[in-house]
Motif scaffolding. Structure first.
Motif, PDB file in Angstrom:
ATOM      1  N   THR A  95       0.837  -1.194   0.000  1.00  0.00           N
ATOM      2  CA  THR A  95       0.000   0.000   0.000  1.00  0.00           C
ATOM      3  C   THR A  95       0.874   1.247   0.000  1.00  0.00           C
ATOM      4  OG1 THR A  95      -0.116   0.310   2.405  1.00  0.00           O
ATOM      5  CG2 THR A  95      -1.655  -1.285   1.427  1.00  0.00           C
ATOM      6  N   CYS A  96       0.239   2.372  -0.225  1.00  0.00           N
ATOM      7  CA  CYS A  96       0.969   3.639  -0.258  1.00  0.00           C
ATOM      8  C   CYS A  96       1.495   4.043   1.118  1.00  0.00           C
ATOM      9  CB  CYS A  96       0.081   4.743  -0.836  1.00  0.00           C
ATOM     10  SG  CYS A  96      -1.514   4.924  -0.022  1.00  0.00           S
ATOM     11  N   THR A  97       1.065   3.341   2.175  1.00  0.00           N
ATOM     12  CA  THR A  97       1.582   3.604   3.524  1.00  0.00           C
ATOM     13  C   THR A  97       2.621   2.570   3.940  1.00  0.00           C
ATOM     14  OG1 THR A  97      -0.234   2.348   4.528  1.00  0.00           O
ATOM     15  CG2 THR A  97      -0.547   4.721   4.260  1.00  0.00           C
ATOM     16  N   GLY A  98       2.967   1.656   3.044  1.00  0.00           N
ATOM     17  CA  GLY A  98       4.016   0.700   3.353  1.00  0.00           C
ATOM     18  C   GLY A  98       3.554  -0.573   4.018  1.00  0.00           C
ATOM     19  N   GLU A  99       2.271  -0.891   3.922  1.00  0.00           N
ATOM     20  CA  GLU A  99       1.789  -2.183   4.410  1.00  0.00           C
ATOM     21  C   GLU A  99       1.916  -3.208   3.286  1.00  0.00           C
ATOM     22  OE1 GLU A  99      -1.903  -0.937   7.308  1.00  0.00           O
ATOM     23  OE2 GLU A  99      -2.145  -0.713   5.144  1.00  0.00           O
ATOM     24  N   ILE A 100       2.296  -4.423   3.622  1.00  0.00           N
ATOM     25  CA  ILE A 100       2.357  -5.501   2.642  1.00  0.00           C
ATOM     26  C   ILE A 100       1.182  -6.440   2.868  1.00  0.00           C
ATOM     27  CG2 ILE A 100       4.014  -6.798   4.095  1.00  0.00           C
ATOM     28  CD1 ILE A 100       5.063  -8.070   1.469  1.00  0.00           C
ATOM     29  N   GLY A 125      -4.857 -10.210   6.594  1.00  0.00           N
ATOM     30  CA  GLY A 125      -3.511 -10.241   7.143  1.00  0.00           C
ATOM     31  C   GLY A 125      -2.539  -9.349   6.387  1.00  0.00           C
ATOM     32  N   HIS A 126      -1.775  -8.582   7.128  1.00  0.00           N
ATOM     33  CA  HIS A 126      -0.775  -7.710   6.518  1.00  0.00           C
ATOM     34  C   HIS A 126       0.338  -7.448   7.528  1.00  0.00           C
ATOM     35  CE1 HIS A 126      -3.427  -4.958   8.724  1.00  0.00           C
ATOM     36  NE2 HIS A 126      -2.389  -4.142   8.800  1.00  0.00           N
ATOM     37  N   ALA A 129       7.062 -11.565   6.115  1.00  0.00           N
ATOM     38  CA  ALA A 129       5.711 -11.439   5.549  1.00  0.00           C
ATOM     39  C   ALA A 129       5.441 -12.539   4.533  1.00  0.00           C
ATOM     40  CB  ALA A 129       5.534 -10.060   4.916  1.00  0.00           C
ATOM     41  N   ILE A 130       6.409 -12.811   3.667  1.00  0.00           N
ATOM     42  CA  ILE A 130       6.233 -13.855   2.656  1.00  0.00           C
ATOM     43  C   ILE A 130       6.058 -15.220   3.318  1.00  0.00           C
ATOM     44  CG2 ILE A 130       7.291 -15.035   0.693  1.00  0.00           C
ATOM     45  CD1 ILE A 130       6.376 -12.127   0.137  1.00  0.00           C
ATOM     46  N   SER A 131       6.715 -15.429   4.451  1.00  0.00           N
ATOM     47  CA  SER A 131       6.606 -16.721   5.142  1.00  0.00           C
ATOM     48  C   SER A 131       5.206 -16.951   5.693  1.00  0.00           C
ATOM     49  CB  SER A 131       7.627 -16.807   6.280  1.00  0.00           C
ATOM     50  OG  SER A 131       7.273 -15.955   7.364  1.00  0.00           O
ATOM     51  N   ASP A 132       4.409 -15.883   5.796  1.00  0.00           N
ATOM     52  CA  ASP A 132       3.032 -15.997   6.286  1.00  0.00           C
ATOM     53  C   ASP A 132       2.000 -15.908   5.167  1.00  0.00           C
ATOM     54  OD1 ASP A 132       3.709 -16.311   8.953  1.00  0.00           O
ATOM     55  OD2 ASP A 132       3.696 -14.157   9.367  1.00  0.00           O
ATOM     56  N   LYS A 133       2.435 -15.903   3.921  1.00  0.00           N
ATOM     57  CA  LYS A 133       1.483 -15.783   2.807  1.00  0.00           C
ATOM     58  C   LYS A 133       0.505 -16.958   2.827  1.00  0.00           C
ATOM     59  CE  LYS A 133       1.355 -15.355  -2.294  1.00  0.00           C
ATOM     60  NZ  LYS A 133       0.377 -14.266  -2.376  1.00  0.00           N
ATOM     61  N   ASP A 170     -19.485 -13.829   1.582  1.00  0.00           N
ATOM     62  CA  ASP A 170     -18.534 -14.426   2.501  1.00  0.00           C
ATOM     63  C   ASP A 170     -17.124 -14.057   2.086  1.00  0.00           C
ATOM     64  OD1 ASP A 170     -20.428 -15.618   4.077  1.00  0.00           O
ATOM     65  OD2 ASP A 170     -20.281 -17.583   3.116  1.00  0.00           O
ATOM     66  N   GLY A 171     -16.245 -13.963   3.080  1.00  0.00           N
ATOM     67  CA  GLY A 171     -14.847 -13.658   2.794  1.00  0.00           C
ATOM     68  C   GLY A 171     -14.607 -12.195   2.519  1.00  0.00           C
ATOM     69  N   GLN A 172     -15.579 -11.322   2.817  1.00  0.00           N
ATOM     70  CA  GLN A 172     -15.401  -9.899   2.533  1.00  0.00           C
ATOM     71  C   GLN A 172     -14.289  -9.324   3.405  1.00  0.00           C
ATOM     72  OE1 GLN A 172     -18.919  -7.551   2.359  1.00  0.00           O
ATOM     73  NE2 GLN A 172     -17.837  -5.627   2.181  1.00  0.00           N
ATOM     74  N   VAL A 173     -13.478  -8.457   2.820  1.00  0.00           N
ATOM     75  CA  VAL A 173     -12.455  -7.766   3.581  1.00  0.00           C
ATOM     76  C   VAL A 173     -12.880  -6.323   3.773  1.00  0.00           C
ATOM     77  CG1 VAL A 173     -10.590  -9.293   2.860  1.00  0.00           C
ATOM     78  CG2 VAL A 173     -11.110  -7.275   1.496  1.00  0.00           C
ATOM     79  N   SER A 174     -12.393  -5.724   4.865  1.00  0.00           N
ATOM     80  CA  SER A 174     -12.901  -4.410   5.265  1.00  0.00           C
ATOM     81  C   SER A 174     -12.325  -3.270   4.441  1.00  0.00           C
ATOM     82  CB  SER A 174     -12.575  -4.171   6.752  1.00  0.00           C
ATOM     83  OG  SER A 174     -11.175  -4.220   6.966  1.00  0.00           O
ATOM     84  N   ARG A 175     -11.116  -3.430   3.905  1.00  0.00           N
ATOM     85  CA  ARG A 175     -10.482  -2.314   3.211  1.00  0.00           C
ATOM     86  C   ARG A 175     -11.025  -2.200   1.777  1.00  0.00           C
ATOM     87  NH1 ARG A 175      -7.409  -6.723   2.990  1.00  0.00           N
ATOM     88  NH2 ARG A 175      -6.417  -7.262   0.988  1.00  0.00           N
ATOM     89  N   HIS A 176     -10.978  -0.990   1.258  1.00  0.00           N
ATOM     90  CA  HIS A 176     -11.392  -0.767  -0.125  1.00  0.00           C
ATOM     91  C   HIS A 176     -10.292  -1.195  -1.079  1.00  0.00           C
ATOM     92  CE1 HIS A 176     -14.167   1.971   1.985  1.00  0.00           C
ATOM     93  NE2 HIS A 176     -14.970   1.736   0.975  1.00  0.00           N
TER      94      HIS A 176
END
Length: 334
Positions: free
Chosen positions: A267-272, A280-281, A304-308, A322-328
């Protein structure tokens, strides 16, 4: 040489999708609400930090970099970042630099993108009807986008059209879109609408048009041949035998494509986000800013990749979301 990025399911991560802004000059009804609250500038990675982030990933084996948003071309001075990435194309460490755009700013930026080494772009376009376009984008103008596509092709950019399949909205334009893309020498990819973020009063189930049904409708007029082509993303392609045109299908709901996932999103804030359809991020901005050395950032990336996860949980089959995520979608970068 650093060890390649391999996830727990033996998938090699070679494709990075980077959001450079959460802002957009459209408000597409399946992507965001009309009254969006965007991030303050201080929360965003700077252009220099975006460069360092991408350079680190490239050094760890990423070969394809796609720039997204929001709308990436509305970020101030974003061409500076593209020009910086040119050095990785010149060295051969990066094989492709591309972007996904709504096309609104292409008329202004197409030539500079080509000069920076971009050769292929995706343009999101769900309808060729100006009134319907204004409806689906809330703020957009179709003529501006069409001029942008024309400008992109004029400078040599290969354009692929991405159309979200929306039941009751562009069903009646299926053949119109296909014919228009064929006439203008553009590939076309249809995408199933995904359950991401609160989009106000829009009905996810009502929007959902299975691409199994869409393909069946195409086959009432065209002979389609499955192709082995891969472009690094999730689309599966067919050739229209009557025209030679290539049409892709991105089917996160009707046919899960997770088994071949080779990508992560920043993301533009540096979250992977290692999966588009999971919450999960991990934070990469902290490690990026913690040291002039890239070692903390590289360690955070590998963790992070180890938790993919193996895949997403999107599901409409029980007539509920079902499976909806909260972020746009605009937050993650598509």
């Amino acid at each position: 040489m650093k060890a390649p990025l391999i996830d727990p399911f033996a998938r090699k991560i070679s494709y990075l999708r980077l959001s450079v802004t959460d802002r957009c000059d459209f408000r597409c009804v399946y992507c965001m609400s009309e009254a969006m609250t965007f991030l303050p500038k201080k929360d965003l990675l700077s252009l220099e930090e975006l460069d360092r982030m991408c350079t680190t990933f490239i050094g760890m084996g990423v070969k394809k970099l796609r720039i997204t948003g929001g709308e990436p071309l509305v970020r101030r001075d974003i061409l500076t970042f593209f020009n910086g990435m040119t050095r990785h194309l010149d060295s051969g460490d990066l094989e492709e630099l591309t972007l996904t755009t709504n096309g609104s700013q292409l008329e202004k930026h197409a030539a500079n993108l080509f000069a920076a080494g971009v050769r292929r772009i995706n343009v999101s376009l769900d309808t060729l009807d100006a009134d319907k376009f204004a409806q689906i984008t809330r703020w957009g103008r179709l003529a501006q986008v069409l001029r942008g596509i024309e400008a992109a092709q004029a400078v040599g950019l290969k354009v692929k059209i991405n159309a979200v399949a929306l039941k009751g909205f562009n069903e009646d334009e299926l053949f119109t879109l296909a014919d228009w893309c064929a006439k203008h020498d553009m590939d076309l990819t249809f995408i199933e609408v995904m359950p991401m973020g609160d989009i106000g009063n829009e009905d996810r189930i009502g929007q959902y048009w299975s691409l199994k049904d869409l393909r069946a409708e195409l086959e009432t007029q065209f002979r389609l041949t499955d192709l082995p082509d891969r472009t690094g993303g999730p689309a599966r392609y067919v050739r229209v035998e009557e025209s030679g045109q290539r049409i892709g299908f991105i089917t996160p709901l009707s046919h899960n494509f997770c088994e071949s996932c080779n990508r992560v999103r920043i993301t533009c804030t540096g979250e992977i986000y290692t999966c588009l359809g999971q919450e999960g991020h991990a934070d990469l901005r902290g490690p990026l800013r913690s040291s002039e050395s890239n070692a903390p950032l590289e360690d955070a990336i590998r963790a992070a990749i180890s938790d993919k996860p193996k895949g997403h949980d999107f599901d409409y089959s029980r007539q509920k979301v079902d499976g909806q995520v909260s972020r746009h979608m605009s937050h993650t970068g598509g």
